[in-house]
Design an enzyme around this catalytic site. Sequence first.
Site, PDB file in Angstrom:
ATOM      1  N   CYS A 396       0.830  -1.222   0.000  1.00 26.10           N
ATOM      2  CA  CYS A 396       0.000   0.000   0.000  1.00 26.10           C
ATOM      3  C   CYS A 396       0.858   1.263   0.000  1.00 26.10           C
ATOM      4  CB  CYS A 396      -0.868   0.058   1.245  1.00 26.10           C
ATOM      5  SG  CYS A 396      -1.988  -1.309   1.458  1.00 26.10           S
TER       6      CYS A 396
HETATM    7  N1  LIG Z   1      -3.934  -0.694  -0.749  1.00 25.16           N
HETATM    8  C1  LIG Z   1      -4.299  -0.548   0.525  1.00 25.16           C
HETATM    9  O1  LIG Z   1      -4.857  -1.459   1.129  1.00 25.16           O
HETATM   10  N2  LIG Z   1      -4.120   0.653   1.067  1.00 25.16           N
HETATM   11  C2  LIG Z   1      -4.372   0.935   2.445  1.00 25.16           C
HETATM   12  C3  LIG Z   1      -5.153   2.175   2.608  1.00 25.16           C
HETATM   13  C4  LIG Z   1      -5.418   2.510   4.049  1.00 25.16           C
HETATM   14  C5  LIG Z   1      -6.192   3.793   4.233  1.00 25.16           C
HETATM   15  N3  LIG Z   1      -6.278   4.131   5.616  1.00 25.16           N
HETATM   16  C6  LIG Z   1      -7.571   3.684   3.651  1.00 25.16           C
HETATM   17  O2  LIG Z   1      -8.501   3.328   4.388  1.00 25.16           O
HETATM   18  O3  LIG Z   1      -7.772   3.978   2.476  1.00 25.16           O
END
Ligand SMILES: NC(=O)NCCC[C@H](N)C(=O)O
Length: 407
Positions: A396
């Site tokens: 991510c």
């Molecule tokens: N690719 C992913 O799983 N990204 C994580 C994103 C975390 C962020 N706090 C969200 O909720 O969008």
Amino acid sequence: MARYLETEVGRLRSVLLHRPGAELARLTPRNSGSLLFDGIPWVARAQEEHEAFAAALRRHEVTVLYLDELLTEVLALEPARAELTEAVLADPRLGDTLRRRVGDYLHYLDPVGLAGVLIAGLAHEELRPALGRRDGQRRGLVYTLLDTHDFVIDPLPNLLFTRDSSMWIGDHAAVASLAMRARRRETTLTHALYRHHPRFAGTPLVYEPHLEHVEGGDLLLLAPGVLALGVGERTTPAGAERLARRAFAAGVAETVLVVPIAQQRATMHLDTVCTMVDRDAVLMYPKIADSLVAYTVTRGAEPGDDPQVSGPTPFLPTAAKAMGIDALRVIDTGLDPVTAEREQWDDGNNTLAIAPRLCVAYERNTETNAQLERAGIEVVRVPGSELSSGRGGPRCMSCPLVRDPLP
Ligand SMILES: NC(=O)NCCC[C@H](N)C(=O)O
């Protein structure tokens, strides 16, 4: 710069990261939920952890680019500066009076200062000195009625998850259409970077933020021309169809496997339950391994025809077939169901491949990392006690720009 990205596991050459900064210090118990964090990170430690992640990549000869540096550079260019400022001022919460005051405030910031505000936002009290101490007329109705804890410009604490706001498919960039309100403004930044920064000059865009929702965490480049796209809490079926149509038209995909995932926080993106660690191996949350299905989407028979859709069929054999291999090896997250659930939550699945059989993972997911090693995958462990409060791991936190083709 040569740009190419057609798999998840080809030797990683360059990556876009965002070093978390003042925007994380905006998180409070009052706002962390709506800003998509499950806790209040210790900012200095989160920065150290992120630096360790970047250092691990550099040690493996990956070029690390930072989003805030590229943003500062692009803000020196008038069209980009105007576009990004207008995007902030378009927020209908502002009203005309406050919009003018914020516009004046931004106008006098140099590129570093403006990049800082675009990322960390602008708190109510930070604007006060610019409005004059007692000048109610200058403040106007909206500023006067805003709570002192409110933001005039919302911060972007999720910007460190650079995977989601843009992605590359072949030699095309795709700017996401983010689903959650707290993240939407992130793509005004990435969209401007790809269109205005000289480093990306001439890059064709296969997706843009005004289209149906698609987030980068849902996209896996299974093999050249073969994409998997999760649909669930973030990417919508309409987004999947739109990306498929555009990827076919651009010639960067032949097959898109659309994979429904549970619409819940623990599985917000496909890469929270499945990442690739070798050209024929995935790390996967065991609870879903047998139930995951795919709809196979291919281009229509004639130009202009709707895409063809077949399925659903079980994901793993369908993916292997589309990739032209006999089978996908599956490495399980965790060991027993409880450990698997804990480590899935802490982004145990969310590995970033540096090369085939070499990946970066959070050190905290000890059982999953041991499973990877038993399966012959080398694991570069990085700390993530604070970073994981945002519910994102090494994949991510990275947007790969260039990978070598697989031999
Ligand atoms: N690719 C992913 O799983 N990204 C994580 C994103 C975390 C962020 N706090 C969200 O909720 O969008």
